[in-house]
Design a protein around this motif. Structure first.
Motif, PDB file in Angstrom:
ATOM      1  N   ALA A 187       0.807  -1.217   0.000  1.00 31.96           N
ATOM      2  CA  ALA A 187       0.000   0.000   0.000  1.00 31.96           C
ATOM      3  C   ALA A 187       0.844   1.272   0.000  1.00 31.96           C
ATOM      4  O   ALA A 187       0.418   2.308  -0.478  1.00 31.96           O
ATOM      5  N   ARG A 188       2.033   1.197   0.554  1.00 35.00           N
ATOM      6  CA  ARG A 188       2.812   2.425   0.726  1.00 35.00           C
ATOM      7  C   ARG A 188       4.296   2.103   0.557  1.00 35.00           C
ATOM      8  O   ARG A 188       4.802   1.164   1.156  1.00 35.00           O
ATOM      9  N   LEU A 189       4.972   2.883  -0.244  1.00 39.96           N
ATOM     10  CA  LEU A 189       6.403   2.680  -0.472  1.00 39.96           C
ATOM     11  C   LEU A 189       7.160   3.925  -0.019  1.00 39.96           C
ATOM     12  O   LEU A 189       6.983   5.000  -0.580  1.00 39.96           O
ATOM     13  N   SER A 190       7.971   3.779   1.012  1.00 39.20           N
ATOM     14  CA  SER A 190       8.753   4.898   1.515  1.00 39.20           C
ATOM     15  C   SER A 190      10.204   4.724   1.102  1.00 39.20           C
ATOM     16  O   SER A 190      10.790   3.667   1.315  1.00 39.20           O
ATOM     17  N   ILE A 191      10.755   5.739   0.494  1.00 40.02           N
ATOM     18  CA  ILE A 191      12.169   5.719   0.110  1.00 40.02           C
ATOM     19  C   ILE A 191      12.911   6.622   1.091  1.00 40.02           C
ATOM     20  O   ILE A 191      12.721   7.835   1.105  1.00 40.02           O
ATOM     21  N   TYR A 192      13.714   5.995   1.930  1.00 36.63           N
ATOM     22  CA  TYR A 192      14.440   6.701   2.984  1.00 36.63           C
ATOM     23  C   TYR A 192      15.910   6.846   2.600  1.00 36.63           C
ATOM     24  O   TYR A 192      16.533   5.906   2.124  1.00 36.63           O
ATOM     25  N   GLU A 193      16.446   8.024   2.830  1.00 36.78           N
ATOM     26  CA  GLU A 193      17.870   8.247   2.584  1.00 36.78           C
ATOM     27  C   GLU A 193      18.446   9.086   3.708  1.00 36.78           C
ATOM     28  O   GLU A 193      17.753   9.916   4.300  1.00 36.78           O
ATOM     29  N   HIS A 194      19.709   8.855   3.997  1.00 43.00           N
ATOM     30  CA  HIS A 194      20.389   9.598   5.046  1.00 43.00           C
ATOM     31  C   HIS A 194      21.502  10.418   4.415  1.00 43.00           C
ATOM     32  O   HIS A 194      22.258   9.917   3.579  1.00 43.00           O
ATOM     33  N   GLN A 195      21.602  11.709   4.767  1.00 46.88           N
ATOM     34  CA  GLN A 195      22.621  12.579   4.186  1.00 46.88           C
ATOM     35  C   GLN A 195      23.210  13.497   5.251  1.00 46.88           C
ATOM     36  O   GLN A 195      22.520  13.913   6.182  1.00 46.88           O
ATOM     37  N   SER A 196      24.486  13.816   5.091  1.00 47.16           N
ATOM     38  CA  SER A 196      25.117  14.789   5.978  1.00 47.16           C
ATOM     39  C   SER A 196      25.123  16.178   5.349  1.00 47.16           C
ATOM     40  O   SER A 196      25.615  17.136   5.936  1.00 47.16           O
ATOM     41  N   THR A 197      24.606  16.281   4.115  1.00 47.37           N
ATOM     42  CA  THR A 197      24.407  17.572   3.466  1.00 47.37           C
ATOM     43  C   THR A 197      23.014  17.576   2.834  1.00 47.37           C
ATOM     44  O   THR A 197      22.494  16.519   2.483  1.00 47.37           O
ATOM     45  N   VAL A 198      22.436  18.746   2.687  1.00 47.44           N
ATOM     46  CA  VAL A 198      21.134  18.853   2.035  1.00 47.44           C
ATOM     47  C   VAL A 198      21.377  19.119   0.554  1.00 47.44           C
ATOM     48  O   VAL A 198      21.896  20.172   0.180  1.00 47.44           O
ATOM     49  N   CYS A 199      21.035  18.158  -0.277  1.00 47.97           N
ATOM     50  CA  CYS A 199      21.279  18.249  -1.712  1.00 47.97           C
ATOM     51  C   CYS A 199      19.997  18.669  -2.433  1.00 47.97           C
ATOM     52  O   CYS A 199      18.976  17.992  -2.310  1.00 47.97           O
ATOM     53  N   PRO A 200      20.025  19.760  -3.192  1.00 46.05           N
ATOM     54  CA  PRO A 200      18.805  20.218  -3.876  1.00 46.05           C
ATOM     55  C   PRO A 200      18.334  19.268  -4.969  1.00 46.05           C
ATOM     56  O   PRO A 200      17.213  19.392  -5.455  1.00 46.05           O
ATOM     57  N   ASN A 201      19.192  18.315  -5.351  1.00 44.27           N
ATOM     58  CA  ASN A 201      18.830  17.368  -6.404  1.00 44.27           C
ATOM     59  C   ASN A 201      18.145  16.110  -5.876  1.00 44.27           C
ATOM     60  O   ASN A 201      17.898  15.169  -6.643  1.00 44.27           O
ATOM     61  N   MET A 202      17.820  16.083  -4.598  1.00 42.32           N
ATOM     62  CA  MET A 202      17.184  14.902  -4.028  1.00 42.32           C
ATOM     63  C   MET A 202      15.879  14.524  -4.735  1.00 42.32           C
ATOM     64  O   MET A 202      15.629  13.334  -4.974  1.00 42.32           O
ATOM     65  N   PRO A 203      15.003  15.474  -5.097  1.00 45.69           N
ATOM     66  CA  PRO A 203      13.776  15.070  -5.803  1.00 45.69           C
ATOM     67  C   PRO A 203      14.058  14.376  -7.137  1.00 45.69           C
ATOM     68  O   PRO A 203      13.374  13.418  -7.498  1.00 45.69           O
TER      69      PRO A 203
END
Length: 319
Positions: free
Chosen positions: A63-79
């Motif tokens: 029913a639900r798919l969560s894509i989790y990622e861990h980063q030490s910087t905020v990357c504007p290209n994440m989407p």
């Protein structure tokens, strides 16, 4: 994509490979109360972990798919990256690859094919000050902005540093313990030389084991955790040095041009050059495969190899 993104194999991802921990974090993020770890399906891919929890009413369709990622910087290209991850995972789901068949779902048929509801999350724990929660949107990357994009993807970034997102941290004990470990590494290595990093990581591991913080995990995976933390620190340290050089170079270039626009262009070109230099170095040292480096640089492999040669770096031979 082939290759080994070893520098991205962080402790967070190692912890998330346990279904009970994954379920605890899933519940904390979604306000749910699932209690059977076997309802969790974890898919590991280059850049994060996708977590699928089966619907109470149906154990056939996720029913639900969560894509989790861990980063030490905020990357504007994440989407953009999240869109790619989701497309790859969805393609596998629809083709029934996991069952070893070629049948899959008929997306050209008259019957509506149901797909899991996606949820994109990044957990940030870098040292740069960031808000508790921020939202990154795919439409921000469009060259021609529009108020009504035909395709949109929203990625939530949660700051998990001390004092941030307390409700999530309190609901997920192991995530709070993970940050305690990270903070201990930072504390012990605050004034240490880079050569002392392994020793400082070992100290943090000893502290956590003695205080029953991720005790069994750290005892079991001690060497892997130490290596992972070393690689992450090495990558972040080199990135910081290259960015500093790039900013200085960009400033000089902008000042020479004598225009505000020239300064901005100089900064952008300098930062891009510095980032590429970092990637060239990691590839040369065998810390990063060339396919992944090309993806990070946003160019094809052949173009990346050309850039390496032009910068005076030797392109490694492929097997």
């Amino acid at each position: 994509m082939s290759g080994n993104r070893e520098y991205k194999s962080d402790v967070f991802s190692m912890l998330m490979q346990d279904k009970e921990r994954a379920l605890q974090l899933y519940n904390a993020m979604n306000g749910s109360s699932y209690d059977n770890p076997e309802d969790v399906e974890i898919v590991i891919h280059d850049g994060g972990i996708s977590l699928s929890v089966r619907n109470d009413a149906s154990f056939i369709v996720d029913a639900r798919l969560s894509i989790y990622e861990h980063q030490s910087t905020v990357c504007p290209n994440m989407p953009v990256r999240s869109l790619i991850y989701f497309s790859v995972i969805l393609s596998d789901m629809l083709s029934d690859k996991k069952k070893g068949t070629k049948s899959g779902k008929n997306i050209y048929g008259r019957r509506l094919v149901k797909i899991p509801t996606p949820h994109f999350v990044v957990f940030y724990n870098g040292e740069e000050e960031q808000p508790e929660v921020q939202e990154l949107k795919l439409s921000d990357a469009f060259e021609k902005p529009t108020d009504e994009p035909n395709l949109e993807l929203k990625c939530k970034v949660y700051n998990i540093n001390d004092g941030k997102n307390k409700a999530i941290m309190e609901s997920c004990g192991w995530l709070n313990d993970y940050m305690t470990f990270v903070n201990k590494v930072r504390e012990y290595h605050a004034d240490g030389a880079f050569d002392d990093l392994a020793i400082d990581i070992e100290k943090a591991i000893d502290y956590c084991i003695d205080n029953d913080i991720l005790k069994e995990f750290l005892k079991t995976y001690r060497s892997e955790v130490t290596k992972s933390m070393q690689l992450n620190y090495e990558f972040d340290r080199q990135l910081e040095l290259e960015r500093a050089d790039a900013i200085e170079e960009g400033l000089e270039q902008g000042i020479k041009q004598g225009l505000e626009q020239g300064l901005e262009q100089g900064l952008e070109q300098g930062i891009e050059k510095g980032a590429n230099k970092m990637l060239f170095t990691l590839v040369t040292k065998g810390k990063l495969d060339i396919d992944t480096a090309a993806e990070e640089a946003g160019v094809s492999v052949s173009e990346f190899e050309k850039l390496m040669r032009e910068a005076g770096y030797k392109v490694p031979e492929t097997v």
